[in-house]
Design an enzyme around this catalytic site. Structure first.
Site, PDB file in Angstrom:
ATOM      1  CD  GLU A 293       8.893 -23.303  14.688  1.00  7.22           C
ATOM      2  OE1 GLU A 293      10.004 -21.236  14.007  1.00  7.22           O
ATOM      3  OE2 GLU A 293       7.901 -22.116  14.024  1.00  7.22           O
ATOM      4  CB  CYS A 327      18.028 -22.701  14.958  1.00  6.74           C
ATOM      5  SG  CYS A 327      16.364 -23.640  16.683  1.00  6.74           S
TER       6      CYS A 327
HETATM    7  P1  NAD Z   1      17.279 -30.902   8.115  1.00  2.00           P
HETATM    8  O1  NAD Z   1      17.226 -30.017   6.956  1.00  2.00           O
HETATM    9  O2  NAD Z   1      19.151 -31.295   7.087  1.00  2.00           O
HETATM   10  O3  NAD Z   1      16.864 -32.278   8.675  1.00  2.00           O
HETATM   11  C1  NAD Z   1      15.624 -31.898   7.825  1.00  2.00           C
HETATM   12  C2  NAD Z   1      14.365 -33.389   8.140  1.00  2.00           C
HETATM   13  O4  NAD Z   1      14.125 -32.763   7.067  1.00  2.00           O
HETATM   14  C3  NAD Z   1      15.950 -34.143   8.697  1.00  2.00           C
HETATM   15  O5  NAD Z   1      14.822 -35.287   8.891  1.00  2.00           O
HETATM   16  C4  NAD Z   1      16.150 -34.675   6.899  1.00  2.00           C
HETATM   17  O6  NAD Z   1      16.218 -36.055   6.962  1.00  2.00           O
HETATM   18  C5  NAD Z   1      14.836 -34.782   7.360  1.00  2.00           C
HETATM   19  N1  NAD Z   1      14.938 -33.760   5.334  1.00  2.00           N
HETATM   20  C6  NAD Z   1      15.889 -33.673   4.252  1.00  2.00           C
HETATM   21  N2  NAD Z   1      15.327 -33.571   3.267  1.00  2.00           N
HETATM   22  C7  NAD Z   1      14.304 -33.371   2.688  1.00  2.00           C
HETATM   23  C8  NAD Z   1      13.281 -33.787   1.596  1.00  2.00           C
HETATM   24  N3  NAD Z   1      13.576 -33.174   0.677  1.00  2.00           N
HETATM   25  N4  NAD Z   1      11.780 -34.133   2.463  1.00  2.00           N
HETATM   26  C9  NAD Z   1      11.509 -34.216   2.992  1.00  2.00           C
HETATM   27  N5  NAD Z   1      12.602 -33.862   4.570  1.00  2.00           N
HETATM   28  C10 NAD Z   1      13.575 -33.639   3.478  1.00  2.00           C
HETATM   29  O7  NAD Z   1      18.144 -29.863   9.159  1.00  2.00           O
HETATM   30  P2  NAD Z   1      18.861 -30.118  10.117  1.00  2.00           P
HETATM   31  O8  NAD Z   1      20.135 -30.867  10.035  1.00  2.00           O
HETATM   32  O9  NAD Z   1      18.664 -32.131  10.798  1.00  2.00           O
HETATM   33  O10 NAD Z   1      18.684 -29.722  10.967  1.00  2.00           O
HETATM   34  C11 NAD Z   1      19.754 -28.259  11.239  1.00  2.00           C
HETATM   35  C12 NAD Z   1      18.625 -27.474  10.424  1.00  2.00           C
HETATM   36  O11 NAD Z   1      17.236 -27.705  11.113  1.00  2.00           O
HETATM   37  C13 NAD Z   1      19.463 -25.965  11.035  1.00  2.00           C
HETATM   38  O12 NAD Z   1      19.103 -25.202   9.457  1.00  2.00           O
HETATM   39  C14 NAD Z   1      18.352 -25.333  12.113  1.00  2.00           C
HETATM   40  O13 NAD Z   1      19.059 -23.851  11.785  1.00  2.00           O
HETATM   41  C15 NAD Z   1      17.479 -26.075  11.861  1.00  2.00           C
HETATM   42  N6  NAD Z   1      16.487 -26.016  13.422  1.00  2.00           N
HETATM   43  C16 NAD Z   1      15.640 -25.063  13.495  1.00  2.00           C
HETATM   44  C17 NAD Z   1      15.100 -24.829  14.873  1.00  2.00           C
HETATM   45  C18 NAD Z   1      13.810 -24.316  15.200  1.00  2.00           C
HETATM   46  O14 NAD Z   1      13.665 -24.011  15.896  1.00  2.00           O
HETATM   47  N7  NAD Z   1      13.608 -23.180  14.528  1.00  2.00           N
HETATM   48  C19 NAD Z   1      15.207 -26.302  15.648  1.00  2.00           C
HETATM   49  C20 NAD Z   1      16.285 -26.538  15.266  1.00  2.00           C
HETATM   50  C21 NAD Z   1      17.028 -26.869  13.997  1.00  2.00           C
END
Ligand code: NAD
Length: 544
Positions: A293, A327
Site C-alpha cells: 500500500e 496517506c
Molecule cells: P518510505 O517509503 O520512505 O519508507 C517505508 C519503509 O520502507 C521504511 O521502513 C523504510 O525504511 C523502508 N525503505 C526505504 N527504502 C527502502 C529500500 N530501498 N528497500 C527496502 N525498504 C526500504 O515511506 P514513509 O516515509 O515511512 O511513509 C510515507 C509513505 O507511506 C507515503 O508515501 C504514504 O502515502 C505511504 N503510506 C501509504 C499507506 C497506504 O495504506 N496506502 C499508509 C501509510 C503510508
C-alpha cells in the site's frame, strides 16, 4: 488434539477515548508522557525472542522537541538480517503446526494488553516518537491496532471455515497452509497500527516474519514488540530488526526462502522492491506474494450544490490532522466558482485557529512533521509557490521554523493551473492546494480530478444534489480505492471501511479485511474417495 470447532464472533471496534479535561484517560496519558520523557530508552532489536544490541546506536528525538533525547536504537547490519531470517525459518514448523485457537489467543491477548495495561505507554510513545496529538495517537496506536488484531482473528476463522462441496461418496477439504518460507514486513513511520498489522497479519496465518519498521517509528514499534512477547509470541515468529532499507532488501530479496513482502510506504520504494523481486524470480522456491500500500494524492471534489460548512470542516480535518501525514490526507480540492469565495474565507478562518506546538500541550491541534528531510521537502514546495510567477499563491500559512522542532504551518495554496505541481505530487505534510473551477462546467473538471495524478488512494465528493453524487461516483470509479460521499477522505476504520488504493497507490489488498489475509495463505485441496473405483472402464466406450 482438539475435538471441537471454535468460533470468534465479529468484534466491536475499540471505543475511542476522548481525553477531555478532567478525564481519567487524560491523567493517565499525561503521566505516561512524563514517565517516558524521564527515561532514556535503550532500544534493542529482537531476534529469536532475544534482545540484540549492535555497536552502532542512533538517537531518537521528538520531532516537535528536537532538544530532548528520548533514547537510542541499535542499528542493524546485514548480519542481523541473516540471523533474523534463520531464526524465522527455524521457528516455522512449530508455529505452522500450532492449533489455531492457541495462535489466535496470542493475538487476542496482545489486543487485550494494548487496550488495558499498555494503552497509555503505547499512545505516549506514538505521541513522542511520531509527533501525534493525544486523539491521533488514540485512534492509531490504541484503537486501530487493537481492531486489526481482533478483526483479523475473526476473519481468519471465517476463512478456515470456508470449505468446498462434498458430493456423496467423497470428502473434499481445503487446508489453508502458511506460505513456505519467511515474510518480510516493511512498515512506514506514520501509523503505529500499520507497523503492528503488517507483521502480525501474516504471522497469524502461521507465517514467520522479519519486520523492519521506519527508523522514525522504532520508538513505538519496540513497545508493540514488548506486548507481543508478553502475550506469548514464541521466539523467532516475528523478528524486529533496524537495518537500512537497501540492506534488508538486498538480503531478503535474494534469499531462496523469501515467500512474500508486506509493505506500506512510498510508491518509489515499492516499485524498486517489485523490480528486485522480479530480477530474482528464478531463485525462489515459490512465487512470492507482493502486497504493498503506497502513496496518494487524495482529492476533494466539491459540487456547486455542496453544503459549505461541511466542506470547510472536512477539508480542515482531512488536510491538517496529523500534519497531513496520512496517506489518505486531503491534498487537492476542486472548488466551484459559486461557492469558492465563501469556502476559502471560512476555511482560512478555521485553519488560523489551529494551534501548533508540542504534543504534551493538549491544546495543540497540529504538531511537527516527522523529520528534517520532510521539513526541507515541504519548505521547498512552499518556496516554489512564492517563486511561481503567478501560477499559484499561498492564501493561508506558508511559514516554517525548525528552531525547536520540524514545524510547518498549516498552509493552503491556490493554484490557477489545475496541473500545478502541488496539485499532482504527494507532499505528505500540512500543505493543501485548491483550484477553483467554473461551476457551470462541473462535469468537465471530473476528468481532471481523475487524471491529474497516477495515484488512486482516497477521494471525497461533496454535493447535496443526488444526481450529481451519482454522476461523480460513476465517473470517478477508478480514481480512489476508498471513496467518500460528504465526508473527509481520511479516518478509515477497521471492519467498516477496508483500506487500500489502486493504480500507483498499491495492490489494494485492503489491510484489516479478509482480502488481505488470503494473500498469506497457500491453500491445499484434499479429495478423499470413500470407495475407490477398481476398474478404469466407463459405460460410453462399451460396444452397442
Ligand atoms: P518510505 O517509503 O520512505 O519508507 C517505508 C519503509 O520502507 C521504511 O521502513 C523504510 O525504511 C523502508 N525503505 C526505504 N527504502 C527502502 C529500500 N530501498 N528497500 C527496502 N525498504 C526500504 O515511506 P514513509 O516515509 O515511512 O511513509 C510515507 C509513505 O507511506 C507515503 O508515501 C504514504 O502515502 C505511504 N503510506 C501509504 C499507506 C497506504 O495504506 N496506502 C499508509 C501509510 C503510508
Amino acid at each position: 488434539m482438539h475435538n471441537a470447532y471454535f468460533h470468534y464472533a465479529e468484534p466491536k471496534n475499540e471505543p475511542v477515548l476522548n481525553y477531555a479535561p478532567g478525564s481519567a484517560e487524560r491523567k493517565a496519558l499525561q503521566q505516561a508522557l512524563a514517565d517516558l520523557k524521564a527515561e532514556t530508552r535503550d532500544i534493542p532489536m529482537y531476534i529469536n525472542g532475544k534482545e540484540v544490541r549492535s555497536n552502532s546506536q542512533k538517537e531518537i528525538r521528538p520531532p516537535h522537541e528536537t532538544g530532548h533525547l528520548l533514547g537510542h536504537f541499535h542499528e542493524g547490519t546485514g548480519e542481523h538480517v541473516k540471523q533474523a531470517i534463520d531464526a524465522a525459518l527455524a521457528a516455522r514448523q512449530s508455529w505452522a503446526d500450532m492449533a489455531w485457537e492457541h495462535r489466535a489467543s496470542i493475538f487476542m491477548k496482545a489486543a487485550e494488553l494494548l487496550a488495558t495495561k499498555y494503552r497509555w505507554r503505547m499512545n505516549a510513545a506514538t505521541m513522542l516518537g511520531q509527533s501525534k496529538n493525544a486523539y491521533q495517537a488514540e485512534i492509531d496506536s490504541a484503537c486501530e491496532l487493537i481492531d486489526f488484531l481482533r478483526f483479523n482473528v475473526h476473519f481468519l476463522t471465517q476463512i478456515y471455515n470456508q470449505q468446498p462441496l462434498s458430493p456423496q461418496g467423497f470428502h473434499n477439504r481445503m487446508e489453508y497452509r502458511p506460505l513456505e518460507g519467511f515474510i518480510l514486513a516493511v512498515t512506514p513511520f506514520n501509523f503505529t497500527a500499520i507497523g503492528g498489522n503488517l507483521p502480525t497479519a501474516p504471522a497469524m496465518c502461521g507465517n514467520v516474519v522479519v519486520w523492519k519498521p521506519a527508523n522514525t517509528q522504532i520508538y513505538s514499534a519496540s513497545v508493540f514488540m514488548e506486548i507481543l512477547l508478553e502475550a506469548g509470541l514464541p521466539a523467532g515468529v516475528i523478528n524486529l530488526v533496524y537495518p537500512s532499507g537497501p540492506t534488508i532488501g538486498d538480503i531478503c530479496f535474494k534469499h531462496p526462502d523469501f515467500a512474500g513482502v508486506h509493505f506500506t510506504g512510498s510508491t518509489g520504494v515499492f516499485q524498486t522492491m517489485w523490480k528486485t523481486i522480479g530480477e530474482n524470480i528464478a531463485n525462489y522456491k515459490s512465487y512470492p506474494r507482493i502486497v504493498g500500500e503506497t502513496g496518494g494524492k487524495d482529492f476533494v471534489m466539491v459540487h456547486p450544490s455542496a453544503n459549505v460548512d461541511s466542506v470547510v470542516a472536512n477539508i480542515a480535518r482531512g488536510a491538517f490532522e496529523y500534519q497531513g501525514q496520512k496517506c489518505s490526507a486531503a491534498s487537492r480540492a476542486y472548488l466551484p466558482s459559486n461557492l469558492a469565495e465563501e469556502i476559502k474565507e471560512k476555511l482560512i478562518a478555521e485553519v488560523r485557529t489551529m494551534k501548533m506546538g508540542r504534543v504534551d500541550d493538549f491544546t495543540n491541534f497540529v504538531n511537527a512533521v516527522i523529520d528534517e528531510k520532510s521539513f526541507n521537502n515541504l519548505a521547498k514546495y512552499i518556496d516554489g509557490v512564492k517563486n511561481s510567477a503567478g501560477k499559484a499563491k499561498i492564501i493561508c500559512g506558508g511559514n516554517y521554523d525548525k528552531t525547536n522542532g520540524w514545524f510547518i504551518e498549516p498552509t493552503i495554496i491556490e493554484a490557477m493551473d489545475p496541473y500545478y505541481v502541488t496539485m499532482c505530487e504527494e507532499l505528505f505534510g500540512p500543505v493543501m492546494t485548491i483550484h477553483v473551477y467554473d461551476a457551470d462546467k462541473w462535469e468537465d473538471i471530473l476528468h481532471v480530478v481523475d487524471n491529474t495524478s497516477g495515484y488512486a488512494l482516497t477521494g471525497a465528493i461533496f454535493a447535496q444534489d443526488r444526481y450529481a453524487l451519482e454522476t461523480m461516483t460513476k465517473k470517478l470509479v477508478n480514481a480512489a480505492g476508498n471513496f467518500y460521499i460528504n465526508d473527509k477522505p481520511t479516518g478509515a476504520v477497521v471492519g467498516q471501511q477496508p483500506f487500500g488504493g489502486a493504480r500507483a497507490s498499491g495492490t489494494n489488498d485492503k489491510a484489516g479485511s479478509i482480502l488481505n489475509l488470503y494473500r498469506w495463505l497457500n491453500a491445499r485441496t484434499v479429495k478423499e474417495t470413500y470407495v475407490p473405483v477398481t476398474n478404469y472402464r466407463y459405460p460410453f466406450h462399451q460396444a452397442d
